[in-house]
Structure formats: structure tokens, C-alpha cells
Design a protein around this motif. Structure first.
Motif, PDB file in Angstrom:
ATOM      1  N   LEU A  21       0.827  -1.205   0.000  1.00 47.72           N
ATOM      2  CA  LEU A  21       0.000   0.000   0.000  1.00 47.72           C
ATOM      3  C   LEU A  21       0.863   1.258   0.000  1.00 47.72           C
ATOM      4  O   LEU A  21       0.606   2.205  -0.756  1.00 47.72           O
ATOM      5  N   LEU A  22       1.900   1.266   0.830  1.00 48.98           N
ATOM      6  CA  LEU A  22       2.782   2.435   0.883  1.00 48.98           C
ATOM      7  C   LEU A  22       3.490   2.646  -0.454  1.00 48.98           C
ATOM      8  O   LEU A  22       3.581   3.773  -0.951  1.00 48.98           O
ATOM      9  N   ALA A  23       3.981   1.564  -1.043  1.00 51.75           N
ATOM     10  CA  ALA A  23       4.659   1.674  -2.341  1.00 51.75           C
ATOM     11  C   ALA A  23       3.676   2.067  -3.441  1.00 51.75           C
ATOM     12  O   ALA A  23       4.013   2.834  -4.348  1.00 51.75           O
ATOM     13  N   CYS A  24       2.455   1.541  -3.363  1.00 52.70           N
ATOM     14  CA  CYS A  24       1.431   1.873  -4.366  1.00 52.70           C
ATOM     15  C   CYS A  24       1.067   3.352  -4.298  1.00 52.70           C
ATOM     16  O   CYS A  24       0.956   4.024  -5.327  1.00 52.70           O
ATOM     17  N   LEU A  25       0.911   3.893  -3.093  1.00 49.85           N
ATOM     18  CA  LEU A  25       0.614   5.317  -2.943  1.00 49.85           C
ATOM     19  C   LEU A  25       1.799   6.168  -3.388  1.00 49.85           C
ATOM     20  O   LEU A  25       1.615   7.258  -3.935  1.00 49.85           O
ATOM     21  N   ALA A  26       3.016   5.649  -3.154  1.00 48.52           N
ATOM     22  CA  ALA A  26       4.211   6.357  -3.626  1.00 48.52           C
ATOM     23  C   ALA A  26       4.189   6.473  -5.141  1.00 48.52           C
ATOM     24  O   ALA A  26       4.412   7.554  -5.711  1.00 48.52           O
ATOM     25  N   GLY A  27       3.905   5.364  -5.809  1.00 47.18           N
ATOM     26  CA  GLY A  27       3.805   5.391  -7.265  1.00 47.18           C
ATOM     27  C   GLY A  27       2.653   6.252  -7.747  1.00 47.18           C
ATOM     28  O   GLY A  27       2.732   6.875  -8.815  1.00 47.18           O
ATOM     29  N   LEU A  28       1.584   6.317  -6.949  1.00 44.57           N
ATOM     30  CA  LEU A  28       0.424   7.127  -7.310  1.00 44.57           C
ATOM     31  C   LEU A  28       0.792   8.606  -7.400  1.00 44.57           C
ATOM     32  O   LEU A  28       0.450   9.285  -8.378  1.00 44.57           O
ATOM     33  N   TYR A  29       1.514   9.104  -6.388  1.00 41.37           N
ATOM     34  CA  TYR A  29       1.933  10.510  -6.416  1.00 41.37           C
ATOM     35  C   TYR A  29       2.834  10.775  -7.623  1.00 41.37           C
ATOM     36  O   TYR A  29       2.662  11.758  -8.340  1.00 41.37           O
ATOM     37  N   SER A  30       3.808   9.884  -7.818  1.00 40.74           N
ATOM     38  CA  SER A  30       4.779  10.085  -8.891  1.00 40.74           C
ATOM     39  C   SER A  30       4.120  10.035 -10.269  1.00 40.74           C
ATOM     40  O   SER A  30       4.344  10.912 -11.107  1.00 40.74           O
ATOM     41  N   GLU A  31       3.296   9.024 -10.496  1.00 34.80           N
ATOM     42  CA  GLU A  31       2.713   8.860 -11.827  1.00 34.80           C
ATOM     43  C   GLU A  31       1.602   9.861 -12.097  1.00 34.80           C
ATOM     44  O   GLU A  31       1.364  10.228 -13.243  1.00 34.80           O
ATOM     45  N   ARG A  32       0.908  10.313 -11.049  1.00 39.27           N
ATOM     46  CA  ARG A  32      -0.083  11.378 -11.248  1.00 39.27           C
ATOM     47  C   ARG A  32       0.584  12.666 -11.716  1.00 39.27           C
ATOM     48  O   ARG A  32      -0.047  13.510 -12.370  1.00 39.27           O
ATOM     49  N   ALA A  33       1.878  12.821 -11.378  1.00 37.67           N
ATOM     50  CA  ALA A  33       2.618  14.005 -11.823  1.00 37.67           C
ATOM     51  C   ALA A  33       3.319  13.772 -13.152  1.00 37.67           C
ATOM     52  O   ALA A  33       4.047  14.645 -13.629  1.00 37.67           O
ATOM     53  N   GLY A  34       3.135  12.582 -13.734  1.00 36.17           N
ATOM     54  CA  GLY A  34       3.700  12.310 -15.038  1.00 36.17           C
ATOM     55  C   GLY A  34       5.061  11.645 -15.018  1.00 36.17           C
ATOM     56  O   GLY A  34       5.713  11.534 -16.060  1.00 36.17           O
ATOM     57  N   ILE A  35       5.514  11.181 -13.848  1.00 30.80           N
ATOM     58  CA  ILE A  35       6.816  10.516 -13.734  1.00 30.80           C
ATOM     59  C   ILE A  35       6.589   9.044 -13.423  1.00 30.80           C
ATOM     60  O   ILE A  35       6.225   8.672 -12.302  1.00 30.80           O
ATOM     61  N   PHE A  36       6.788   8.179 -14.409  1.00 28.66           N
ATOM     62  CA  PHE A  36       6.670   6.748 -14.190  1.00 28.66           C
ATOM     63  C   PHE A  36       7.865   6.271 -13.375  1.00 28.66           C
ATOM     64  O   PHE A  36       9.004   6.659 -13.642  1.00 28.66           O
ATOM     65  N   ASP A  37       7.598   5.443 -12.386  1.00 31.68           N
ATOM     66  CA  ASP A  37       8.665   5.025 -11.470  1.00 31.68           C
ATOM     67  C   ASP A  37       8.701   3.505 -11.348  1.00 31.68           C
ATOM     68  O   ASP A  37       7.981   2.915 -10.537  1.00 31.68           O
ATOM     69  N   ILE A  38       9.560   2.884 -12.146  1.00 34.89           N
ATOM     70  CA  ILE A  38       9.780   1.443 -12.042  1.00 34.89           C
ATOM     71  C   ILE A  38      10.693   1.133 -10.860  1.00 34.89           C
ATOM     72  O   ILE A  38      10.814  -0.010 -10.437  1.00 34.89           O
ATOM     73  N   VAL A 186      -0.297  18.509 -13.871  1.00 34.62           N
ATOM     74  CA  VAL A 186       1.047  18.320 -14.422  1.00 34.62           C
ATOM     75  C   VAL A 186       1.139  16.977 -15.139  1.00 34.62           C
ATOM     76  O   VAL A 186       1.845  16.843 -16.144  1.00 34.62           O
ATOM     77  N   GLY A 187       0.446  15.979 -14.626  1.00 32.23           N
ATOM     78  CA  GLY A 187       0.467  14.674 -15.265  1.00 32.23           C
ATOM     79  C   GLY A 187      -0.399  14.597 -16.509  1.00 32.23           C
ATOM     80  O   GLY A 187      -0.238  13.676 -17.312  1.00 32.23           O
ATOM     81  N   GLU A 188      -1.323  15.537 -16.657  1.00 25.27           N
ATOM     82  CA  GLU A 188      -2.223  15.523 -17.810  1.00 25.27           C
ATOM     83  C   GLU A 188      -1.799  16.523 -18.893  1.00 25.27           C
ATOM     84  O   GLU A 188      -1.767  16.194 -20.074  1.00 25.27           O
ATOM     85  N   LEU A 246      -1.339  -0.521  -8.630  1.00 21.57           N
ATOM     86  CA  LEU A 246      -1.630   0.857  -9.038  1.00 21.57           C
ATOM     87  C   LEU A 246      -2.405   0.886 -10.351  1.00 21.57           C
ATOM     88  O   LEU A 246      -3.363   1.648 -10.514  1.00 21.57           O
ATOM     89  N   ILE A 247      -1.998   0.031 -11.292  1.00 28.35           N
ATOM     90  CA  ILE A 247      -2.726  -0.054 -12.557  1.00 28.35           C
ATOM     91  C   ILE A 247      -4.112  -0.636 -12.331  1.00 28.35           C
ATOM     92  O   ILE A 247      -5.117  -0.176 -12.891  1.00 28.35           O
ATOM     93  N   PHE A 248      -4.187  -1.677 -11.483  1.00 27.77           N
ATOM     94  CA  PHE A 248      -5.472  -2.294 -11.147  1.00 27.77           C
ATOM     95  C   PHE A 248      -6.409  -1.270 -10.506  1.00 27.77           C
ATOM     96  O   PHE A 248      -7.622  -1.284 -10.736  1.00 27.77           O
ATOM     97  N   ALA A 249      -5.839  -0.369  -9.701  1.00 25.68           N
ATOM     98  CA  ALA A 249      -6.636   0.660  -9.015  1.00 25.68           C
ATOM     99  C   ALA A 249      -6.923   1.863  -9.898  1.00 25.68           C
ATOM    100  O   ALA A 249      -7.653   2.766  -9.473  1.00 25.68           O
ATOM    101  N   LYS A 250      -6.327   1.883 -11.103  1.00 23.02           N
ATOM    102  CA  LYS A 250      -6.543   2.978 -12.048  1.00 23.02           C
ATOM    103  C   LYS A 250      -6.176   4.335 -11.452  1.00 23.02           C
ATOM    104  O   LYS A 250      -6.875   5.332 -11.640  1.00 23.02           O
ATOM    105  N   ILE A 308      -6.431   3.894 -18.114  1.00 23.50           N
ATOM    106  CA  ILE A 308      -5.801   4.989 -18.845  1.00 23.50           C
ATOM    107  C   ILE A 308      -4.873   5.752 -17.912  1.00 23.50           C
ATOM    108  O   ILE A 308      -5.333   6.378 -16.952  1.00 23.50           O
ATOM    109  N   PRO A 309      -3.568   5.714 -18.152  1.00 25.32           N
ATOM    110  CA  PRO A 309      -2.636   6.443 -17.295  1.00 25.32           C
ATOM    111  C   PRO A 309      -2.692   7.938 -17.563  1.00 25.32           C
ATOM    112  O   PRO A 309      -3.318   8.375 -18.559  1.00 25.32           O
ATOM    113  N   PRO A 310      -2.088   8.766 -16.730  1.00 25.96           N
ATOM    114  CA  PRO A 310      -2.006  10.207 -17.020  1.00 25.96           C
ATOM    115  C   PRO A 310      -1.424  10.450 -18.417  1.00 25.96           C
ATOM    116  O   PRO A 310      -0.454   9.811 -18.813  1.00 25.96           O
TER     117      PRO A 310
END
Length: 321
Positions: A21-38, A186-188, A246-250, A308-310
């Protein structure tokens, strides 16, 4: 499965879902801003090592937590410089962070502790202890509600409650604050944000920094709460499962909670039920260990639908002149 067994499985589900959950929320902030984080996996791994190492040396788990967050933040800054400042490929940067963390943690651990790439076992104040909530002992004998409160809700470490509290906090930040509106914009459409006089680079670095803090807490939880020390590759693909969740949660906080609980439940089932005898044959333990990962692929392939990602995700922003 009787009631008490179900409670125990759900209790394990919450513990196992916390780092996801913590890692998923971390990716959520990053990817919502347009930065994919593998690189979520690598950040968690680095945080787990430094949290365990500092906690083992100092005997203070809170110093270990700060060290884990600092290690994850350092890798986040590295990822930010590569993908935001120098406009490099975000996926390659994330993969490089994963390899860097996997190699450095074992190398430093072996040089520091000489225990085969692991840290000493944490005891006492060197790890997070379970917290007993008010009235948990008094209510444990109450039918139905007592075991749920005493066994399922109470008795977790403080980082579990922090992770659960981060879900409504993330929803509020993203959807009820000016910062969250700008972060999603910023992500859109980063050009529109830039036109409004808001720094795209600043917002993206802020998102990457938040991602680093949450990955640091996730890694520290693995080494100082879920387990009692660091071992090689102890994240075991949790960063990638968090990306799948994160993808599953859209890219939505509450859906991220449900997705992580689902994956945590699959892991709890796999840990509890091993070598199942079906009469004709025995299900091998290796299959049960692989089951969460198999079902992750099945769920993503068959049940996610259109995610659909940002729109500006993965694209470096170049300011027009």
C-alpha cells in the motif's frame, strides 16, 4: 475455514498489504505528476537495508526509519535528476535504480556486518513493536466483535496505522487541495500548468520526493516491523506488485487500498496453506509461493479493463520559448 482462522488470515493480509500500500501510494503521487517510477522496488530495498543497519547499530528503530527514508529519498533525487532535469528515459532510470539498490545493499551489508549480505537480527528497541489499542484486552472475550477488535484491528505496529491513514490523506491532498489539483494537471497537461505560472519541474520534484518518503517507510516496515532485519532481495518483487496494484486501481487512492488488500490476501493464503493434499496429488509449496504472482498477471490481463494512465506520463517536459 473457521472464524478464528479467518481472522488470522485477515490479520496477515493487513500486515502483508502494508508495504504494498505504501509503495502503491508512492507510485500514485509520482505517476499522477507524469513521472513513471519502475524503481519502487529499489527504493524499498535500499530503505530496508539502511533502516535495519542503523537500527541494529544504534538500537533505535526511529533512527533506522529516518535512515531508510533518507536512503529512499537519495534514490528519488537521482531518479528526478535523470528523468526531470536531464529528461532521460524514466523507465531506464527506474530499472537502473533497481539494479543499483540490489547490488549496493548486499555489498555494503557484507562489508559492514560480515554476515553474508544480511544485518544482525533486531531486538528490543531496534524494531517496531505491536501496539495494543485501548480496551482491546477487555473486549477480547466478547463474541464476534471481541476477536475482530483484539486480533484484527489491534496489535499492529504504528507503521500499519500510518499506511492506512495515508489513504484518506492522499485522497484529500490530490482531490481537495490546490497542490493536488496542480499535481494532477502536471500529469495531464504540463504546458497548461506552465502557462499558469506554476513550476512544472518543482511540482514533479515534489511528487518524486513524496514517493521517496513513502517508499522509505515501506522499506523500513519490511525490515523493522514485518521482519527483524535485512536479508538479500527481501522486497521479493513487492515494488512490481505495487505497480500492478496501481494499474489495477486505475491511479485512485481508495481503489489502491482495495487492490493491495487483495494482493496481500493472496500472499497470506499462499503462506498459510502449503502442501495442500487434494487426494490425487499434493499441491507443491513452490506453486503456492508463486500463486500471488500468477494471480497478479491473471488479474491484470483479464479483470482490469481499460486503465488509462495520465496523458503526460513518461514524457519529459520541455519549456517552450
Amino acid at each position: 475455514m473457521d472464524f478464528l482462522t479467518l481472522i488470522q488470515v485477515l490479520d496477515s493480509t493487513i500486515r502483508l498489504a502494508t508495504p504494498l500500500l505504501l509503495a502503491c501510494l508512492a507510485g500514485l503521487y509520482s505517476e499522477r505528476a507524469g513521472i513513471f517510477d519502475i524503481g519502487l522496488e529499489g527504493k524499498m530495498l535500499a530503505a530496508a537495508f539502511f533502516a535495519a543497519a542503523i537500527a541494529a547499530v544504534s538500537g533505535n528503530v526511529w533512527l533506522g526509519l529516518l535512515a531508510g527514508i533518507a536512503a529512499s529519498m537519495a534514490l528519488s533525487v537521482l531518479h528526478g535528476l535523470a528523468s526531470i532535469t536531464f529528461r532521460g528515459n524514466q523507465l531506464i532510470s527506474g530499472v537502473a535504480i533497481n539494479f543499483l539498490a540490489a547490488g549496493l545493499t548486499v555489498l555494503i551489508a557484507q562489508s559492514w556486518f560480515q554476515q553474508g549480505g544480511r544485518t544482525p537480527s533486531l531486538i528490543g528497541n531496534g524494531r517496531f513493536e505491536p501496539i495494543t489499542l485501548p480496551f482491546a484486552e477487555a473486549l477480547k472475550d466478547v463474541p464476534l466483535l471481541g476477536p475482530i477488535y483484539h486480533e484484527l484491528i489491534s496489535g499492529h505496529s504504528i507503521l500499519v496505522y500510518v499506511a492506512l491513514a495515508m489513504v484518506p490523506l492522499t485522497w484529500w491532498v490530490l482531490f481537495r487541495t490546490r497542490f493536488g489539483l496542480r499535481l494532477r494537471a502536471v500529469g495531464e497537461n504540463p504546458a497548461a500548468v506552465d502557462t499558469a505560472g506554476v513550476s512544472v519541474v518543482g511540482l514533479r520534484f515534489a511528487a518524486v520526493a513524496i514517493c521517496g518518503v513513502l517508499c522509505g517507510i515501506a522499506g523500513a516496515y519490511l525490515a523493522t516491523a514485518l521482519q527483524a532485519g535485512f536479508v538479500k532481495d527481501m522486497t521479493a518483487g513487492r515494488g512490481f506488485i505495487a505497480l500492478a496494484a496501481l494499474i489495477f486501481a486505475k491511479w485512485r487512492p481508495w481503489y489502491a487500498l482495495y487492490a493491495c488488500l487483495l494482493f496481500g490476501f493472496l500472499q497470506a493464503i499462499a503462506l498459510r496453506y502449503q502442501n495442500i493434499d487434494l487426494g490425487a496429488f499434493i499441491v507443491p509449496v513452490q506453486f503456492m509461493d508463486a500463486l500471488p504472482y500468477i494471480l497478479t498477471v491473471v488479474i491484470l490481463a483479464g479483470f482490469v479493463g481499460k486503465a488509462i494512465p495520465p496523458r503526460a506520463g513518461g514524457e519529459p517536459y520541455v519549456k517552450e520559448r
